[in-house]
Design a protein around this motif. Structure first.
Motif, PDB file in Angstrom:
ATOM      1  N   PHE B 109       0.760  -1.248  -0.034  1.00 44.52           N
ATOM      2  CA  PHE B 109      -0.001   0.142   0.054  1.00 44.52           C
ATOM      3  C   PHE B 109       0.855   1.192   0.049  1.00 44.52           C
ATOM      4  N   PHE B 111       3.998   1.895  -0.928  1.00 43.43           N
ATOM      5  CA  PHE B 111       4.782   1.814  -2.182  1.00 43.43           C
ATOM      6  C   PHE B 111       3.881   2.529  -3.312  1.00 43.43           C
ATOM      7  N   ASP B 112       2.530   2.053  -3.338  1.00 41.69           N
ATOM      8  CA  ASP B 112       1.796   2.609  -4.323  1.00 41.69           C
ATOM      9  C   ASP B 112       1.245   4.090  -4.002  1.00 41.69           C
ATOM     10  N   GLN B 113       1.289   4.118  -2.557  1.00 41.03           N
ATOM     11  CA  GLN B 113       0.916   5.763  -2.188  1.00 41.03           C
ATOM     12  C   GLN B 113       2.087   6.563  -2.609  1.00 41.03           C
ATOM     13  N   LYS B 114       3.251   6.127  -2.554  1.00 43.76           N
ATOM     14  CA  LYS B 114       4.360   7.040  -2.676  1.00 43.76           C
ATOM     15  C   LYS B 114       4.815   7.034  -4.158  1.00 43.76           C
ATOM     16  N   TYR B 115       4.757   5.987  -4.775  1.00 36.13           N
ATOM     17  CA  TYR B 115       5.314   5.738  -6.248  1.00 36.13           C
ATOM     18  C   TYR B 115       4.366   5.809  -7.450  1.00 36.13           C
ATOM     19  N   GLY B 116       3.059   5.475  -6.988  1.00 35.41           N
ATOM     20  CA  GLY B 116       2.027   5.374  -7.908  1.00 35.41           C
ATOM     21  C   GLY B 116       1.948   4.112  -8.729  1.00 35.41           C
ATOM     22  N   PHE B 117       2.978   3.423  -8.619  1.00 40.07           N
ATOM     23  CA  PHE B 117       2.583   1.851  -8.880  1.00 40.07           C
ATOM     24  C   PHE B 117       3.836   1.020  -8.387  1.00 40.07           C
ATOM     25  N   ARG B 118       3.893  -0.432  -8.324  1.00 42.52           N
ATOM     26  CA  ARG B 118       5.136  -0.998  -7.770  1.00 42.52           C
ATOM     27  C   ARG B 118       5.196  -2.404  -8.525  1.00 42.52           C
ATOM     28  N   ASP B 119       6.616  -2.625  -8.515  1.00 40.91           N
ATOM     29  CA  ASP B 119       6.871  -4.096  -9.045  1.00 40.91           C
ATOM     30  C   ASP B 119       6.476  -4.894  -7.706  1.00 40.91           C
ATOM     31  N   TYR B 120       5.440  -5.780  -8.253  1.00 42.58           N
ATOM     32  CA  TYR B 120       4.693  -6.492  -6.966  1.00 42.58           C
ATOM     33  C   TYR B 120       5.345  -7.943  -6.932  1.00 42.58           C
ATOM     34  N   ARG B 121       6.305  -8.384  -7.991  1.00 40.10           N
ATOM     35  CA  ARG B 121       6.744  -9.631  -8.001  1.00 40.10           C
ATOM     36  C   ARG B 121       7.622  -9.903  -6.624  1.00 40.10           C
ATOM     37  N   ARG B 125      11.347  -4.143  -4.250  1.00 42.11           N
ATOM     38  CA  ARG B 125      12.308  -3.604  -3.774  1.00 42.11           C
ATOM     39  C   ARG B 125      11.933  -3.688  -1.779  1.00 42.11           C
TER      40      ARG B 125
END
Lengths: 364, 364, 364, 364
Positions: B109, B111-121, B125
Motif C-alpha cells: 500500500f 509503495f503504491d501511495q508513494k510511487y504510484g505503482f510498484r513491482d509486485y513480484r 524492492r
C-alpha cells in the motif's frame, strides 16, 4: 569528528556549550514565505521549562531567543535562519572535582577519550542545554507542518514505574510532568519525592503521536521514515531505546494479530488497526504515527558515587547543585522537535517521488 | 524519493528487486589494500540461509556473489567495489491477487501511495532479498574491523515468547534459529510448529554484541554512535524497535543503579558496570556495545486476511507459497551487517577528532 | 578515500575499471513513472564513439548496456536503477613498463601516492571508460528534462588551434569531431593528421548550451548552479578549466558592458543580453545556460617521454596502441551528461524554495 | 532550496544578510586542540578591507568577529565553532527603486524568481558581505594547514586589461590591489580612475598558489580535488570562470608539451614541469597547486542602466552610494579561504585511503 547537522533538505546545525557565551542553531532550507517571529520560537523553548516545580530547575535567564537572519518583513526569505540564545548564567565558579574526574552516567569520559580534553563547565556540549537549538528549529518545522494539517501530541507516558492509565490531552499541560493523566501525575510526584529523599533520580518514557501525515513519506531503504525517526530521537542525550507502533511487543506477537488489515471507509482505503504505528515498509501509511523513547534517569545525583579522576585516582564523587530528579518532562518537547524536523525533511524529499507530480509542479 | 546509500565515509549503495534480473551493492570508500575475494562475501551471504530447516525457505540458486570492480590482484584498490547476485529464480508466474491488492503487514500500500505503482513480484524492492546488498557490504566492513580486533556476536535472543535463558556462543550455529541456548531453540521449534499449524507466524528479538571497539567513536550531536546504530538497524524491513544497553528498562531504573561507575583495572580506566551498553553521550566508551532489535512476525500468512484491492474492492486474501514462519534467524546476519557498516564509518570519521593525531598521520 | 556519488536528490554512483569485468552506475532518486528502456541509454552511450574515424578508437564490444533494476513494465519504479556494461575486451596482455612506471600526463603517479598501488590495466579507474556510468545516468537525466522542455546542444567549439567560425546545429553529427562548422571540422582533421604524424595529440574546447531551464534553479550559497556545474564538469578526467557565459572575458570587461539589462518582451521580463550565461547570483535566470570546458591533449602519445619507474629508475617511455589523438569529440556527450545530472538535481532541490508551492503540492 | 553548508568532514555553514542584525558561520568538524582566538580570525577578515583607498569602500564598523562556542581555554574542543560579526550599520533608509526593480548584473531578479520575494537591503544574502563567514572559516582552515606546512599566496593577477608582469610576493600587501607587481598596480590605479570617471567598473583575475600540499589529496571520481576547488571558488559571487594549472591554454597545447614528465630529484620522484597545476587525475601530485578565477566587473555602476520593476515597468536606473569600482582585491582573501576549506576537507578525507594507515592510526 563532530556532526552537528541534521536533515538533508531541511537542515539544522546546532552549536553551543552549557556555559559558553551562547547556544544557537542555523536552519537552512526553510522555504520562503513562512510568517515567523521570535514569539513562535519562544513558545516552544518555554516548554523546556515545565511546571516551575521543585522537580525541574529553571534558569533565571529565561533562554530568550533572537533571530539574526533569514526573516524579512515578518516572513522567512528562504535563506538560512540563524537563532541565538545567550547564556546569562556564566558566573565563574569552582568546578572542583568535576573538572578533573569522570561523573558516572555522563559523557565526561568519552569526550576526553575522543577529543583529548573537554569544556567541563556544566557538561559543555553534552549538556541538556544543547537541545535549545533543536527545539528552536523544531518550532519552525512544526509551523510548516501546521500549514499542512500535521499536528503533534507528545507527553510523558511514564515516570519511573508510574505509567499513565488514561489519556486526557487537556491534562498534559496541567501538571509538572506533561502527563495526560492527573492521577498518574500525582503518583509520579510522590515517586519523585522519594527519589529526592534518597538523593536518587528517575527515568521514564516519552510518547509522541503525529496526526495528519500524508501517506508516502520516507525514503527506502536507508531513509525509511522509522529509521530516520529512530536516529533523530536516539540522538537526544538521555534516550536509550526507540520504538514505533507496537515496538518491542511485536517480538511476542503473531502475524495474524500484528498485521494491519485494510478496509474501505468513506470511500477511502483505511487500515483496520495500527499496530505498525503509521509506518509500513519505512513509508508513512496515512494513519497516526506513534513513537516512544526511553529516557534514562538523570545521571547527576547527590549520593556518593565511585569514580576516578582523569589521572586514574579513585574518587568518591557527590554531585550537588541544581539537578532535576527526572528529565523526562523536559525531554517531551525535544522528542517532538526531533520528530517534527524528521517529518518536514521527509515531506520535502517525497516531492520528487513521482515524475507526473514533478512535471505538474513545473508546468503550472 | 529514494535513499539507497548508507554511510558518510564508508558508503554503501544497494539496488535490486526480489524478482528482477539481479541484486547488488556498490561499496565506496573502502580503503586500498584489504585482501578480498568472493569467498569472503559468500560466507556472510550463506548465513542468511540458516539451518536448511522447515522453518526457513532456501532458494535453489544459492545467491552466488560476483565482484565486478574495485579489487585487483586480490586486494581492494580504493575504488568502488561493485558486487552482484543474479536472480536465477525469475520464472514468470501468475501473481493473481497480490498484483492488485494490498497484503496486510506488507509495504504494498505505501509503495503504491508513494510511487504510484510498484513491482509486485515477490515484494519488489521491499522484499527481504533487498538485504543481500547490506550483507555483502557488511562482510567487507567486518573484514576491516577484524584487522583492528573488533568482533561481533549476534544471535536470536527470543523467538516469539521463547527467550534464551543461557548463553553458549558455540551453540549459536548449532540450531536453525541462531539461538545461543539449545533448550530454548528446541522450545522455539515447538512454538513455530504450532504457528505453522495455525497458519500463523512469529517475531522475536535479535541481540548484537560488539567487542573491541575503541573508546571515542561516534560524532555528537547528530552522528552519535547510538543514533546511527538505531537508524541503521531500524532501516531493516521487519524491525520495529531498537535499544542500546539496558534500553527500555532504564525508564524504570534509578540513577544510582543505571550509572556506570569507573575504576582502575590493570592500570586502565574501566567501567564497573555496563548499563549504558558501551555508549556514553553518543560516543563508544571502550566496553562491549550491546544492541537489541525487535523483529515483527512474518506478514505473509496462509490464513485468510481482510484487505482491499487497489481499486478499493474488499478482498479476503490467503498468501500461499514459500514463507518462513519467522524471519528472526535470517535477520541475525543483517543486523550484524548494519552494525558493522556503522562502526566502520564511525571509525573512519573519528580519525579527525584530534589535531595532534591528524598532524602525526601526515608528518610520518 | 573515494567519492563515486554525484548529486543530492538525483544521485549517481559510478563504478568500474577500464579492464575489469564490467563498468556501471546506480541511479538513485529517479522519480517513478518515467518510460525507460535500454535503447534510451544505448543511444547516448553510442555518442561516446563518434565518427568511426581514424581519429577515435572504437572498441569492438560496442559497450552494450543492460538495466538490472528499477524498471518494471517499461517504467521506472522510483527504486535504484542499476545499469551495467560488460567489458568483453579483457584479453590478458603484457603491460610492460606501464605497470611499473608513471606515464606523463596520467594519474598513475597520484593513484599510487594515494592508494599505495593501482590497477594499471588501461588506466584502471582513471580511464576514460569510467565515463560510461556518467553517460548512462545522463541519458536518464536528459529524458526527465525533455519532459519539461529542457534541451541540450553540445559540441566541440575548438580542436587544438582550430576554432569554429559558424554555427550549424545540423552539422554537429555530420563530422568526426561534433563540430557545428563543416569547414572548421575539415581543418581540425588536417591539424590532427599533423599531430598523428608527429606522434603527438591535441586538446580543445567543448561548449554546452542548455535551453528551457526555468528561472530559479540553484541553491545559494554553496549549491549555486554555476558552482555545481563547474564541479560536475571539472570532475571529468581531461577538463582543466570551466567557464560560464562570457567566462574569463569578464575579467577584461566593464560593468556597463557585462551587466545584462532587463526589458519586457511579450509581457514577460527578459534580459536584453546574456553575458551571464543564464545564471545570476548562482540561480538560473530563464535564459540560455552557456558553459565551456577546456579539454587537455590526450596524454598517451607514441613519442618517447622522460619518466621514472615506481622504484625511481629513469625511463624513456613510448606509449603505443589504440589512442585517440584527441578526446574532445568523446568528451562532448560526457560534458552534456554531467550538465544534465546537475540540472535535474537543481530542479528537484528547487521544489521546496517557496512554502506556498509546497502547500499546493500536498493540498492537491 | 538553500545550501549554506560547504564540506564533508570540515563543514562550514554560513548565514546572514548584508543589512540584517549580523552575519556568521558555524564551523563543524574542526579537530580538538587547535589554539584559536578571535585575533586569528580578525586578521583574515581585515584582509577583506584592502588599501583603505578610494577604490574600496570601508564600513565604519570594522567587522569585528566574536567566537561564541567551540573554544575552551584557548583551544578548539572539537565541537562546533560559532562565529558572529554584528552589523552595526543598519540605519534604516529609503531603498527607493532598488526595492522594487531589478538591478542589472545583480541577483535581484533570480532571488525573486526563486523565493517569491527578497531582502533587498544592500543585496541581502547575495551581498558580498556573505563572504564574511567564508573568510572567518577559512582562517581556521589555514591555521590547521599551517601546522602541516601548507601555505597560500594569493593575489590579483590582473585588473581589467592590466596584467601583472613580474612577481614580487612582498609587493602584494603594498598596494591597494594586492598585486605582486608595483608597476602593474600603478597602471591598474590609472585604469580604475578612468572607470570611475566614466561611472563604470572593472573585473580581473585572482590567482591562488598553494604550497606544501602532500600528494594524494582528492577523491575520484566526483570529489576530485580540482572539481571541488572549482565548485568552491565558483560559488563566490562574482566568479565566472575557474582554471587549474595551464587552464584554458591546454585546449591549444599538445600532449608532448602539456604532459609533465617525471624525474628523480634528491632521491624523490618529482615532476619536471607543472602544466597540470599540481593535480593529476583529480589527485594532488605534491607540486604547487595553481588556480585562477575570473572576477566580473562590479555590477553597481552610477551610469543609467535600462531595467524593469518587478511589476514589469521599464526603468532607467542609476545606482549611487558606496560601491567599489572593482571587487577583485576584496575577492583575493575569499578565493584563498575557499581553497583552504577545500584542502582541509580533502586532507581529512584522504586519511582513510589506505588500510595500513588506518590500522596504524588505531593500533598506536
Amino acid at each position: 569528528m563532530n556532526r552537528s547537522t541534521f536533515g538533508n533538505l531541511f537542515r539544522v546545525t546546532t552549536w553551543g556549550e552549557s556555559h559558553g557565551k551562547a547556544l544557537g542553531v542555523v536552519v537552512d532550507g526553510c522555504p520562503a514565505g513562512l510568517p515567523l517571529c521570535e514569539e513562535d520560537i519562544q513558545k516552544c523553548l518555554d516548554r523546556r521549562k515545565p511546571g516551575q516545580s521543585k522537580y525541574t530547575t529553571a534558569r533565571k535567564e529565561g533562554d530568550l531567543v533572537e533571530i539574526l537572519s533569514g526573516v524579512f518583513e515578518g516572513k522567512t526569505t528562504g535563506t538560512p535562519i540563524s537563532m541565538i540564545v545567550k547564556n546569562t548564567d556564566q558566573h565563574s565558579r569552582d568546578y572542583g572535582n568535576i573538572a578533573c574526574s569522570y561523573r558516572p552516567g555522563h559523557a565526561d569520559f568519552t569526550f576526553d577519550q575522543k577529543y583529548g580534553f573537554r569544556d567541563y563547565r556544566g557538561g559543555g556540549r553534552s549538556s541538556g542545554r544543547e537541545t535549545i537549538g533543536r527545539v528552536a528549529a523544531g518550532a519552525i518545522a512544526e509551523k510548516i507542518l501546521a500549514e499542512l494539517g500535521i499536528s503533534f501530541v507528545t507527553y510523558s507516558k511514564s515516570i519511573g514505574p508510574v505509567e499513565m492509565q488514561t489519556f486526557d490531552a487537556a491534562e498534559i499541560t496541567n501538571n509538572a510532568f506533561y502527563m495526560p493523566d492527573a492521577e498518574a501525575a500525582a503518583k509520579a510526584g510522590e515517586y519523585l519525592n522519594q527519589c529526592i529523599e534518597k538523593m536518587d533520580s528517575a527515568g521514564g518514557v516519552v510518547e509522541c503521536k503525529i496526526n495528519g501525515v500524508p501517506a508516502g513519506l520516507g525514503d527506502p531503504v536507508f531513509g525509511k521514515l522509522d529509521a530516520v525517526l529512530a536516529e533523530a530521537v536516539m540522538s537526544i542525550g538521555a534516550v536509550k531505546a526507540v520504538e514505533i507502533g507496537d515496538g518491542f511487543a511485536v517480538s511476542r506477537s503473531n502475524g495474524s494479530t500484528d498485521n494491519d488489515g485494510f478496509c474501505i471507509e468513506d470511500g477511502q482505503i483505511r487500515k483496520t488497526t495500527n499496530h505498525a504505528g503509521g509506518i509500513m515498509g519505512g513509508i508513512s501509511d496515512g494513519s497516526e504515527i506513534i513513537l516512544r523513547a526511553a529516557i534514562k534517569p538523570t545521571p547527576s545525583i547527590a549520593q556518593p558515587q565511585e569514580t576516578v579522576t582523569k589521572d586514574g585516582e579513585p574518587l568518591s564523587l557527590e554531585i550537588h547543585g541544581r539537578h532535576d530528579p527526572v528529565v523526562v518532562p523536559r525531554a517531551v518537547v525535544v522528542v517532538e522537535a526531533m520528530c517534527a524536523l524528521t517529518i518536514v525533511d521527509a515531506l520535502f524529499s517525497n516531492m520528487t517521488s513521482r515524475l507526473d507530480r514533478v512535471i505538474d509542479f513545473y508546468r503550472k
